[in-house]
Design a protein around this motif. Structure first.
Motif, PDB file in Angstrom:
ATOM      1  N   THR A 109       0.824  -1.196   0.000  1.00  0.00           N
ATOM      2  CA  THR A 109       0.000   0.000   0.000  1.00  0.00           C
ATOM      3  C   THR A 109       0.863   1.253   0.000  1.00  0.00           C
ATOM      4  O   THR A 109       1.890   1.308   0.663  1.00  0.00           O
ATOM      5  N   ARG A 110       0.435   2.249  -0.739  1.00  0.00           N
ATOM      6  CA  ARG A 110       1.135   3.522  -0.836  1.00  0.00           C
ATOM      7  C   ARG A 110       0.523   4.497   0.158  1.00  0.00           C
ATOM      8  O   ARG A 110      -0.597   4.990  -0.032  1.00  0.00           O
ATOM      9  N   PRO A 111       1.215   4.752   1.290  1.00  0.00           N
ATOM     10  CA  PRO A 111       0.676   5.709   2.249  1.00  0.00           C
ATOM     11  C   PRO A 111       0.727   7.123   1.670  1.00  0.00           C
ATOM     12  O   PRO A 111       1.652   7.474   0.928  1.00  0.00           O
ATOM     13  N   ARG A 112      -0.270   7.922   1.986  1.00  0.00           N
ATOM     14  CA  ARG A 112      -0.301   9.306   1.521  1.00  0.00           C
ATOM     15  C   ARG A 112      -0.564  10.235   2.704  1.00  0.00           C
ATOM     16  O   ARG A 112      -1.345   9.906   3.603  1.00  0.00           O
ATOM     17  N   ASP A 113       0.117  11.385   2.683  1.00  0.00           N
ATOM     18  CA  ASP A 113      -0.132  12.352   3.750  1.00  0.00           C
ATOM     19  C   ASP A 113      -1.441  13.081   3.445  1.00  0.00           C
ATOM     20  O   ASP A 113      -2.059  12.897   2.382  1.00  0.00           O
ATOM     21  N   ARG A 114      -1.857  13.905   4.372  1.00  0.00           N
ATOM     22  CA  ARG A 114      -3.175  14.534   4.232  1.00  0.00           C
ATOM     23  C   ARG A 114      -3.270  15.386   2.973  1.00  0.00           C
ATOM     24  O   ARG A 114      -4.284  15.332   2.254  1.00  0.00           O
ATOM     25  N   ASP A 115      -2.250  16.195   2.695  1.00  0.00           N
ATOM     26  CA  ASP A 115      -2.302  17.074   1.533  1.00  0.00           C
ATOM     27  C   ASP A 115      -2.384  16.285   0.228  1.00  0.00           C
ATOM     28  O   ASP A 115      -3.134  16.645  -0.683  1.00  0.00           O
ATOM     29  N   THR A 116      -1.608  15.207   0.132  1.00  0.00           N
ATOM     30  CA  THR A 116      -1.620  14.392  -1.087  1.00  0.00           C
ATOM     31  C   THR A 116      -2.974  13.732  -1.272  1.00  0.00           C
ATOM     32  O   THR A 116      -3.531  13.711  -2.381  1.00  0.00           O
ATOM     33  N   PHE A 117      -3.533  13.200  -0.193  1.00  0.00           N
ATOM     34  CA  PHE A 117      -4.839  12.563  -0.290  1.00  0.00           C
ATOM     35  C   PHE A 117      -5.920  13.587  -0.626  1.00  0.00           C
ATOM     36  O   PHE A 117      -6.820  13.316  -1.442  1.00  0.00           O
ATOM     37  N   ALA A 118      -5.832  14.775  -0.041  1.00  0.00           N
ATOM     38  CA  ALA A 118      -6.855  15.801  -0.261  1.00  0.00           C
ATOM     39  C   ALA A 118      -6.928  16.231  -1.725  1.00  0.00           C
ATOM     40  O   ALA A 118      -7.986  16.686  -2.192  1.00  0.00           O
ATOM     41  N   ARG A 119      -5.847  16.051  -2.483  1.00  0.00           N
ATOM     42  CA  ARG A 119      -5.859  16.453  -3.900  1.00  0.00           C
ATOM     43  C   ARG A 119      -6.840  15.632  -4.726  1.00  0.00           C
ATOM     44  O   ARG A 119      -7.283  16.088  -5.792  1.00  0.00           O
ATOM     45  N   PHE A 120      -7.185  14.438  -4.277  1.00  0.00           N
ATOM     46  CA  PHE A 120      -8.189  13.652  -4.996  1.00  0.00           C
ATOM     47  C   PHE A 120      -9.542  14.365  -5.002  1.00  0.00           C
ATOM     48  O   PHE A 120     -10.391  14.086  -5.850  1.00  0.00           O
ATOM     49  N   PHE A 121      -9.734  15.287  -4.057  1.00  0.00           N
ATOM     50  CA  PHE A 121     -11.022  15.958  -3.912  1.00  0.00           C
ATOM     51  C   PHE A 121     -10.980  17.398  -4.399  1.00  0.00           C
ATOM     52  O   PHE A 121     -11.910  18.165  -4.141  1.00  0.00           O
TER      53      PHE A 121
END
Length: 273
Positions: free
Chosen positions: A223-235
């Motif tokens: 699994t590729r962990p993502r920090d909050r900012d990286t994950f938030a870009r999906f939205f």
């Protein structure tokens, strides 16, 4: 815990009991029975180095249910595209949605042969609604969107909730993952929703994070962990439902006592197109 009594029962030549299955391993962490020794060995190895994983599995399932109840209830969504379905477990998408709105229509997507067999046998919708299953991979959104099962079940001219729960982190390349999400969102009507989660190291102690990185480099973690900012870009460009991008245990919890972020280590969010 015994493995499921499924040694080559499903008739699919792709069923490999010697190679780890993501769906079977997740089922093991959830306390299910549909897994083989190779899945349990991999699950135990990851859990030893990353104890949050079992909590993440349980809380991920709970988040999934809360998000669907919000969408089928308050948001009025009646169509669901659940990609990366995994093996059937209590409170599947159609069960939760159709308990609120029996006319809800659900399409499940996965590419695991055991999931395929179980889906055809167990995922039967209500008389008023409908469910179907597509044998496909998240990495090929065009194939999902072109599938006849999708056209027969969902009307993309009307709002659809796209569920990407515990699946985006299996696409390691951030650009590829964002393109996949963008392609799916481009195909649905305004008023649709995106529900997604992703593992993170943001709440791990440095030593635990280093162990995770070492296991990822060695191929023991996929699994590729993502920090909050990286994950938030999906939205990006979407209207986030409150409370926004948060640890999944903190997204509209239905109980006063719930795990702290470090015990879950997974972000989640729900957003409107």
């Amino acid at each position: 815990m015994p493995a499921s009594d499924t040694s080559q029962p499903l008739g699919d030549p792709r069923l490999d009991t010697t190679t780890v299955s993501l769906a079977r391993r997740w089922n093991y962490w959830l306390g299910g029975k549909d897994h083989f020794p190779v899945d349990r060995e991999s699950g135990d190895r990851i859990a030893q180095a990353y104890p949050a994983i079992r909590g993440a599995a349980r809380e991920g399932r709970a988040f999934h249910g809360r998000a669907i109840r919000h969408l089928a209830g308050e948001a009025g969504i009646r169509q669901f595209l659940d990609i990366g379905t995994g093996l059937p477990a209590p409170d599947n998408t159609h069960e939760v949605a159709q308990a609120i709105a029996p006319e809800s229509r659900v399409v499940y997507v996965d590419n695991d042969p055991m999931v395929l067999a179980h889906a055809r046998a167990l995922m039967v919708g209500s008389a008023e609604g409908a469910t179907s299953y597509i044998d496909a991979d998240l990495r090929t959104p065009a194939a999902i969107l072109a599938a006849p099962e999708l056209a027969a079940t969902l009307d993309l001219r009307k709002p659809v909730a796209i569920l990407l729960v515990a699946v985006l982190h299996f696409i390691h390349d951030d650009d590829q993952a964002r393109h996949v999400v963008a392609d799916l969102l481009e195909a649905v009507a305004p008023g649709s929703y995106l529900v997604a989660t992703n593992v993170t190291k943001d709440f791990l102690e440095p030593q635990a994070a280093a162990v995770f990185d070492a296991m990822l480099a060695a191929g023991h973690v996929d699994t590729r962990p993502r920090d909050r900012d990286t994950f938030a870009r999906f939205f990006s460009g979407l209207d986030l439902a409150e409370p926004g991008v948060v640890p999944i245990s903190e997204w509209r919890p239905d109980r006063d006592q719930h795990p702290v972020p470090a015990e879950v280590s997974m972000y989640g969010a729900v957003a409107r197109v």
